[in-house]
Design a protein around this motif. Structure first.
Motif, PDB file in Angstrom:
ATOM      1  N   LEU A 285       0.842  -1.196   0.000  1.00  0.00           N
ATOM      2  CA  LEU A 285       0.000   0.000   0.000  1.00  0.00           C
ATOM      3  C   LEU A 285       0.876   1.244   0.000  1.00  0.00           C
ATOM      4  CD1 LEU A 285      -2.979  -0.464   2.460  1.00  0.00           C
ATOM      5  CD2 LEU A 285      -3.053   0.564   0.181  1.00  0.00           C
ATOM      6  N   VAL A 286       0.691   2.100  -0.997  1.00  0.00           N
ATOM      7  CA  VAL A 286       1.469   3.335  -1.053  1.00  0.00           C
ATOM      8  C   VAL A 286       0.558   4.526  -0.741  1.00  0.00           C
ATOM      9  CG1 VAL A 286       2.936   4.801  -2.485  1.00  0.00           C
ATOM     10  CG2 VAL A 286       2.947   2.324  -2.827  1.00  0.00           C
ATOM     11  N   THR A 287       0.958   5.331   0.242  1.00  0.00           N
ATOM     12  CA  THR A 287       0.204   6.547   0.552  1.00  0.00           C
ATOM     13  C   THR A 287       1.148   7.728   0.416  1.00  0.00           C
ATOM     14  OG1 THR A 287      -0.193   5.227   2.535  1.00  0.00           O
ATOM     15  CG2 THR A 287      -1.722   7.015   2.105  1.00  0.00           C
ATOM     16  N   GLU A 288       0.665   8.834  -0.154  1.00  0.00           N
ATOM     17  CA  GLU A 288       1.531   9.990  -0.307  1.00  0.00           C
ATOM     18  C   GLU A 288       1.300  10.964   0.845  1.00  0.00           C
ATOM     19  OE1 GLU A 288       1.519  11.525  -4.297  1.00  0.00           O
ATOM     20  OE2 GLU A 288       2.998  13.043  -3.762  1.00  0.00           O
ATOM     21  N   HIS A 289       2.401  11.516   1.378  1.00  0.00           N
ATOM     22  CA  HIS A 289       2.304  12.512   2.443  1.00  0.00           C
ATOM     23  C   HIS A 289       3.071  13.760   2.032  1.00  0.00           C
ATOM     24  CE1 HIS A 289       0.668   9.578   5.231  1.00  0.00           C
ATOM     25  NE2 HIS A 289       1.679   8.760   4.981  1.00  0.00           N
ATOM     26  N   ALA A 290       2.897  14.811   2.815  1.00  0.00           N
ATOM     27  CA  ALA A 290       3.721  16.003   2.608  1.00  0.00           C
ATOM     28  C   ALA A 290       5.153  15.672   3.019  1.00  0.00           C
ATOM     29  CB  ALA A 290       3.192  17.141   3.469  1.00  0.00           C
ATOM     30  N   PRO A 291       6.163  16.234   2.318  1.00  0.00           N
ATOM     31  CA  PRO A 291       7.567  15.944   2.653  1.00  0.00           C
ATOM     32  C   PRO A 291       7.891  16.292   4.108  1.00  0.00           C
ATOM     33  CG  PRO A 291       7.417  17.037   0.535  1.00  0.00           C
ATOM     34  CD  PRO A 291       6.034  17.060   1.117  1.00  0.00           C
ATOM     35  N   ARG A 292       8.811  15.500   4.695  1.00  0.00           N
ATOM     36  CA  ARG A 292       9.249  15.746   6.080  1.00  0.00           C
ATOM     37  C   ARG A 292      10.736  16.026   6.113  1.00  0.00           C
ATOM     38  NH1 ARG A 292       6.390  10.411   8.781  1.00  0.00           N
ATOM     39  NH2 ARG A 292       4.292  10.871   8.024  1.00  0.00           N
ATOM     40  N   GLU A 293      11.253  16.177   7.321  1.00  0.00           N
ATOM     41  CA  GLU A 293      12.691  16.404   7.495  1.00  0.00           C
ATOM     42  C   GLU A 293      13.423  15.071   7.533  1.00  0.00           C
ATOM     43  OE1 GLU A 293      14.637  19.382   8.389  1.00  0.00           O
ATOM     44  OE2 GLU A 293      12.962  20.298   7.310  1.00  0.00           O
ATOM     45  N   TYR A 294      14.139  14.709   6.485  1.00  0.00           N
ATOM     46  CA  TYR A 294      14.979  13.506   6.505  1.00  0.00           C
ATOM     47  C   TYR A 294      16.327  13.878   5.902  1.00  0.00           C
ATOM     48  CZ  TYR A 294      11.091  10.221   7.365  1.00  0.00           C
ATOM     49  OH  TYR A 294      10.053   9.519   7.907  1.00  0.00           O
ATOM     50  N   SER A 295      17.399  13.500   6.579  1.00  0.00           N
ATOM     51  CA  SER A 295      18.708  13.808   6.003  1.00  0.00           C
ATOM     52  C   SER A 295      19.436  12.540   5.552  1.00  0.00           C
ATOM     53  CB  SER A 295      19.565  14.565   7.023  1.00  0.00           C
ATOM     54  OG  SER A 295      19.623  13.811   8.214  1.00  0.00           O
ATOM     55  N   SER A 296      18.861  11.375   5.872  1.00  0.00           N
ATOM     56  CA  SER A 296      19.503  10.119   5.466  1.00  0.00           C
ATOM     57  C   SER A 296      18.436   9.019   5.456  1.00  0.00           C
ATOM     58  CB  SER A 296      20.597   9.749   6.470  1.00  0.00           C
ATOM     59  OG  SER A 296      19.991   9.526   7.729  1.00  0.00           O
ATOM     60  N   PHE A 297      18.844   7.798   5.121  1.00  0.00           N
ATOM     61  CA  PHE A 297      17.915   6.682   5.227  1.00  0.00           C
ATOM     62  C   PHE A 297      18.363   5.788   6.381  1.00  0.00           C
ATOM     63  CE2 PHE A 297      15.691   2.802   4.429  1.00  0.00           C
ATOM     64  CZ  PHE A 297      14.481   3.210   3.883  1.00  0.00           C
ATOM     65  N   THR A 298      17.466   5.443   7.277  1.00  0.00           N
ATOM     66  CA  THR A 298      17.860   4.646   8.436  1.00  0.00           C
ATOM     67  C   THR A 298      16.963   3.418   8.620  1.00  0.00           C
ATOM     68  OG1 THR A 298      16.500   6.102   9.770  1.00  0.00           O
ATOM     69  CG2 THR A 298      18.876   6.500   9.826  1.00  0.00           C
ATOM     70  N   ILE A 299      17.565   2.396   9.240  1.00  0.00           N
ATOM     71  CA  ILE A 299      16.783   1.230   9.636  1.00  0.00           C
ATOM     72  C   ILE A 299      16.462   1.395  11.106  1.00  0.00           C
ATOM     73  CG2 ILE A 299      16.778  -1.282   9.904  1.00  0.00           C
ATOM     74  CD1 ILE A 299      18.550  -1.497   7.502  1.00  0.00           C
ATOM     75  N   ARG A 300      15.192   1.593  11.417  1.00  0.00           N
ATOM     76  CA  ARG A 300      14.807   1.828  12.807  1.00  0.00           C
ATOM     77  C   ARG A 300      14.659   0.533  13.565  1.00  0.00           C
ATOM     78  NH1 ARG A 300       9.699   5.682  13.018  1.00  0.00           N
ATOM     79  NH2 ARG A 300       8.914   3.996  14.312  1.00  0.00           N
ATOM     80  N   LYS A 301      14.735   0.601  14.878  1.00  0.00           N
ATOM     81  CA  LYS A 301      14.543  -0.585  15.719  1.00  0.00           C
ATOM     82  C   LYS A 301      13.122  -1.121  15.521  1.00  0.00           C
ATOM     83  CE  LYS A 301      15.671  -1.641  20.381  1.00  0.00           C
ATOM     84  NZ  LYS A 301      16.389  -2.876  20.259  1.00  0.00           N
ATOM     85  N   SER A 302      13.002  -2.454  15.583  1.00  0.00           N
ATOM     86  CA  SER A 302      11.684  -3.057  15.391  1.00  0.00           C
ATOM     87  C   SER A 302      10.723  -2.610  16.474  1.00  0.00           C
ATOM     88  CB  SER A 302      11.783  -4.578  15.451  1.00  0.00           C
ATOM     89  OG  SER A 302      12.679  -5.027  14.487  1.00  0.00           O
ATOM     90  N   GLU A 303       9.465  -2.448  16.065  1.00  0.00           N
ATOM     91  CA  GLU A 303       8.425  -2.107  17.031  1.00  0.00           C
ATOM     92  C   GLU A 303       7.761  -3.372  17.482  1.00  0.00           C
ATOM     93  OE1 GLU A 303       5.500   0.500  15.435  1.00  0.00           O
ATOM     94  OE2 GLU A 303       6.834   2.227  15.558  1.00  0.00           O
ATOM     95  N   LYS A 304       7.662  -3.551  18.784  1.00  0.00           N
ATOM     96  CA  LYS A 304       6.931  -4.735  19.239  1.00  0.00           C
ATOM     97  C   LYS A 304       5.554  -4.286  19.690  1.00  0.00           C
ATOM     98  CE  LYS A 304       7.098  -8.992  21.710  1.00  0.00           C
ATOM     99  NZ  LYS A 304       6.499  -9.296  22.976  1.00  0.00           N
ATOM    100  N   THR A 305       4.703  -4.049  18.707  1.00  0.00           N
ATOM    101  CA  THR A 305       3.357  -3.599  19.036  1.00  0.00           C
ATOM    102  C   THR A 305       2.432  -4.798  19.057  1.00  0.00           C
ATOM    103  OG1 THR A 305       3.036  -3.247  16.700  1.00  0.00           O
ATOM    104  CG2 THR A 305       3.517  -1.309  18.022  1.00  0.00           C
ATOM    105  N   GLY A 306       1.516  -4.789  19.973  1.00  0.00           N
ATOM    106  CA  GLY A 306       0.463  -5.800  20.015  1.00  0.00           C
ATOM    107  C   GLY A 306       1.010  -7.208  20.078  1.00  0.00           C
ATOM    108  N   SER A 307       0.429  -8.088  19.305  1.00  0.00           N
ATOM    109  CA  SER A 307       0.771  -9.504  19.393  1.00  0.00           C
ATOM    110  C   SER A 307       1.996  -9.803  18.548  1.00  0.00           C
ATOM    111  CB  SER A 307      -0.393 -10.340  18.891  1.00  0.00           C
ATOM    112  OG  SER A 307      -0.419 -10.282  17.485  1.00  0.00           O
ATOM    113  N   SER A 308       2.570 -10.968  18.818  1.00  0.00           N
ATOM    114  CA  SER A 308       3.735 -11.383  18.063  1.00  0.00           C
ATOM    115  C   SER A 308       3.334 -12.442  17.044  1.00  0.00           C
ATOM    116  CB  SER A 308       4.776 -11.952  19.006  1.00  0.00           C
ATOM    117  OG  SER A 308       4.189 -12.956  19.803  1.00  0.00           O
ATOM    118  N   PHE A 309       2.047 -12.557  16.803  1.00  0.00           N
ATOM    119  CA  PHE A 309       1.563 -13.618  15.924  1.00  0.00           C
ATOM    120  C   PHE A 309       2.128 -13.485  14.510  1.00  0.00           C
ATOM    121  CE2 PHE A 309      -2.116 -16.036  14.010  1.00  0.00           C
ATOM    122  CZ  PHE A 309      -1.793 -17.223  14.641  1.00  0.00           C
ATOM    123  N   ALA A 310       2.491 -14.611  13.961  1.00  0.00           N
ATOM    124  CA  ALA A 310       2.929 -14.667  12.566  1.00  0.00           C
ATOM    125  C   ALA A 310       4.212 -13.889  12.313  1.00  0.00           C
ATOM    126  CB  ALA A 310       1.829 -14.169  11.643  1.00  0.00           C
TER     127      ALA A 310
END
Ligand code: ZN
Ligand code: ZN
Ligand code: FE
Length: 781
Positions: free
Chosen positions: A89-114
């Motif tokens: 799914l691609v959604t377009e947003h207004a540009p934000r402040e980014y100076s590089s590309f980063t791999i963020r820490k995984s989010e452990k939201t909700g269940s760990s199923f699948a």
């Protein structure tokens, strides 16, 4: 100011800064997806970030519109082999402040199923390093990366991180650590990463005077193991999901010894061949079969062997098919490079026990079976047998869903109201857990007959429930009161104080097939199966069922005959031949001039026929509409004879001998009986007997039988859909492991304009029952 020319406007738009949020679902974790996204962003000069969460992966990318579009296109096109995108799914947003590309820490939201990836076969990059003499991992049997290596079988708990795997006991060396922490490295966050410096090591034990003895430190374990195999010995090999028993596949004496010690009669063994060239030389291989063999799942693929294939006859008696796999782990590759022979690779167990995966071999029945054992110190947390597929109608259809597929989820509609646990059936058992919009089928658990199999099932269940952190609120089992799986379910639901519902076996088959295709509307199921307990107390197995998760109506069936000898009828096909001959000839059956009748009298005495049939009459032995048993009966009659079988053997023999060209049809009656469309093959048995007397070849008879069955079910299906005014049908049940039946019947129905759903990633056999069960349970109030 004058408006810019049109082409300039286009360029401006293309180079404008834009921001996309890309949400990806599918197989995107533990398969090198984030480093892939990182590289793609870098190559297209995009900034932003990427992270894992419980529903998949989210990417924010920002840059020139044209680069963003290239990024999205390549995300789909250049996807790493083991990854699969189900939804993007691609959604377009207004540009934000980014100076590089980063791999963020995984989010452990909700269940760990699948969240847990399946084990993946050695990838091409790792293979190149394995083969390169200059590489520091040259010939290292535990080489892996983000795109390959063990996953499911080494994970102890979630989140899936190295400390939660059996690799925790191997601290990373400096170089491995560097690779593990560098986002651009192809081993970035590869949890099982290892090298000869810091990773697992091989060892070799030889059996001497009944005791396992380690070889001296200086020896090369792979070389010693290969020596055993070359000398015709039996070797235990510790693989990804358990131990294999192995021997030279071209050495008839060795294969016979293996059968003897493993106590397995005729059931085919799979063979491990070194490369595609050899597979193509020995077997007929279509492009899709080749693709399956080389896929990250690397299953056993059933192939038609060529006459010149030199594999020993005992490897796969009674069939022209050969189960083949390629070296899917670096350890297998190392062994194959050293032994230079095709190898039998069969799950290490005795008769029908579950595959052995623990290292305490001394305490198992395996301790006296092999002459040597090639093992290592990377612990297997949970077992997983090799998966088995057969390509029919250009698609790889999974017969045994295990290593490489488990625990991949099946997206299910509508979502589960509460977490559900299904216990499956007794043969080819697998259980299933349903939660939210996902169902997870367990690995193949074998036949629930022995205590050890039941123990294995419980171990796998505990492991899966812990791993996925599911709190089951509904359980479901088969309608059969005497199934072991039913008793397990009853006990489990009592202990945990959770409601249990029961689902008819063939309704579950239908629901599983519909679930795989995300079909929620009712369809007509053509369920051709072994046996399943019916709602009327008879044993079903040749059914036209109309329904979906909420309900089913039995629209048609195969005519009933008694199962002579009860459960024994499933193991001794001649009993069903007798039942059908009796249906066709009545009392004349005693004097029939047929080989099978003489053989039964010779083997069991002159009065055996009468005794059996009288017994059936007096004791009202269970009646069945099973198609599997009809295949058995025909096989026994035309040449399989009076012998024991493993499940499906007679039918496989019948398919194997079939003439390649159309040979005409037998008469099969289709009548309305008890308000159902009923198929009656009585007349066919008279004609089979006529053919036998006239010396018609079994090849011809088998072909006529197959075409007649296809014709009859096609006709019944058409009658059914005309009555119902629907156009969707689902073909499933164990009989559809017969490629001819699946191919011919589905093609015929498609030509009649029907939409035909076929099992693909979920087996047509009882390995699918648990999935159907949980979907049906979910639809109950
Ligand atoms: Zn790799
Ligand atoms: Zn290392
Ligand atoms: Fe079944």
């Amino acid at each position: 100011m004058a408006a810019a020319p049109e082409h300039l406007a286009a360029i401006n738009l293309e180079s404008q800064c834009a921001h996309y949020e890309v949400n990806v679902r599918g197989v995107v974790q533990g398969v090198g997806f984030r480093p892939f996204v990182y590289r793609l962003a870098a190559e297209n000069c995009l900034n932003g970030e990427v992270w894992n969460h419980s529903c998949g992966v989210t990417v924010h990318v920002q840059g020139a519109l044209k680069d963003l579009n290239i990024f999205v296109r390549r995300l789909k096109q250049d996807l790493p082999a083991p990854a699969r995108i189900d939804e993007l799914l691609v959604t377009e947003h207004a540009p934000r402040e980014y100076s590089s590309f980063t791999i963020r820490k995984s989010e452990k939201t909700g269940s760990s199923f699948a969240h847990i990836p399946p084990d993946l076969a050695l990838c091409n990059d790792c293979r190149r390093e394995f083969e390169s003499h200059n590489d520091r991992r040259h010939a290292y049997p535990f080489i892996n990366c983000t795109q390959c290596g063990p996953r499911f079988t080494i994970i102890k708990s979630v989140p899936y991180d190295r400390p939660a795997t059996t690799m925790a006991s191997f601290p990373l060396c400096e170089q491995c650590s560097e690779e593990y922490h560098t986002p651009t490295d192809r081993r970035f966050h590869a949890q099982p990463v290892a090298c000869p410096e810091c990773g697992p090591q091989l060892s070799f034990l030889r059996r001497k005077n009944g005791k396992w003895q380690a070889e001296s430190q200086a020896a090369d374990p792979v070389h010693d193991a290969a020596q055993i195999l070359r000398n015709g010995g039996l070797l235990l090999v510790k693989g990804l999901g358990g131990y294999h028993l192995s021997c030279d596949a071209c050495n008839e004496a060795a294969v016979r010894t293996l059968r003897l010690r493993k106590r397995r009669n005729d059931k085919p063994f799979a063979v491990l061949l070194s490369d595609m060239q050899l597979v193509e030389r020995w077997c007929e291989v279509s492009p899709n079969e080749s693709k399956s063999l080389r896929s990250p799942q690397a299953p056993i693929v059933l192939l038609q062997r060529r006459p010149e294939c030199p594999v020993a006859p005992s490897v796969a008696p009674d069939t022209r098919m050969l189960g083949v796999m390629l070296p899917y782990s670096p350890l297998h590759l190392a062994l194959m490079n050293s032994v230079q022979r095709p190898l039998v690779m069969t799950s290490a167990n005795v008769s029908d026990d579950p595959i052995e995966y623990r290292d305490s071999l001394e305490s198992t029945r395996l301790s006296t079976i092999a002459d040597g054992v090639l093992m290592h110190n990377r612990e297997i947390q949970i077992f997983a047998d090799d998966s088995v597929v057969r390509v029919v109608k250009n698609r790889a259809r999974v017969w045994r869903r295990s290593r490489g597929y488990v625990p991949r989820r099946v997206h299910v509609q509508p979502p589960f109201q509460v977490p559900v646990l299904g216990f499956g059936a007794d043969l080819k058992n697998a259980f299933a857990i349903g939660k939210d919009d996902s169902a997870i089928l367990s690995q193949y658990l074998g036949n629930l007959e022995s205590d050890s199999c039941n123990d294995a099932a419980r171990t796998a269940l505990d492991h899966m429930l812990t791993l996925f952190d599911v709190h089951v609120e509904q359980t479901v089992c088969d309608l059969h009161p005497e199934y072991i799986s039913t008793r397990l379910a009853e006990k489990w639901s009592r202990t945990h104080n959770i409601p249990l519902c029961r689902v008819q076996h063939h309704h579950a088959h239908l629901a599983a097939c519909l679930a795989e295709h995300n079909e929620v509307e009712p369809a007509l199921g053509i369920i051709l199966d072994g046996t399943g307990y019916g709602t009327d107390g008879t044993i079903w197995g040749g059914e036209l069922l109309y329904g979906n998760n909420s309900f089913f109506n039995r629209m048609g069936r195969l005519a009933l005959v008694p199962m002579l000898g009860g459960d024994l009828a499933a193991r001794e096909p001649w009993r069903m031949a007798l039942a059908w001959l009796n249906a066709a000839f009545g009392a004349d059956v005693y004097e029939l001039d047929a080989v099978i009748i003489k053989d039964i009298k010779n083997k069991y005495g002159d009065h055996s026929l009468q005794l059996l049939l009288d017994h059936a009459l007096i004791n009202k032995c269970a009646e069945t509409s099973s198609m599997g048993r009809l295949f058995d009966a025909t096989a026994a009659l035309i040449g399989f004879g009076v012998r024991h079988q493993y499940e499906g053997q007679a039918a496989m023999w019948l398919e194997g001998i079939m003439h390649r060209e159309f040979q005409g049809l037998y008469s099969i009656g289709i009548e309305i009986n008890n308000g159902m469309i009923e198929m009656n093959p009585r007349q066919m048995f008279r004609e089979l007997l006529r053919d036998l007397r006239q010396g018609v070849s079994p090849q011809t008879m088998s072909r006529r039988f197959h075409d007649s069955i296809v014709e009859a079910w096609s006709e019944m299906t058409i009658q059914g859909v005309d009555l119902l005014k629907i156009d969707t049908v689902a073909l499933t049940g164990g009989c559809f492991q017969n490629a001819f039946l699946l191919d011919e019947l589905s093609t015929k129905l498609e030509h009649k304009g029907l939409r035909v759903l076929l099992p693909e990633s979920v087996p047509c056999n009882d390995g699918a029952i648990a999935l159907g069960q949980i979907c049906i349970a979910n639809a109950q109030e």
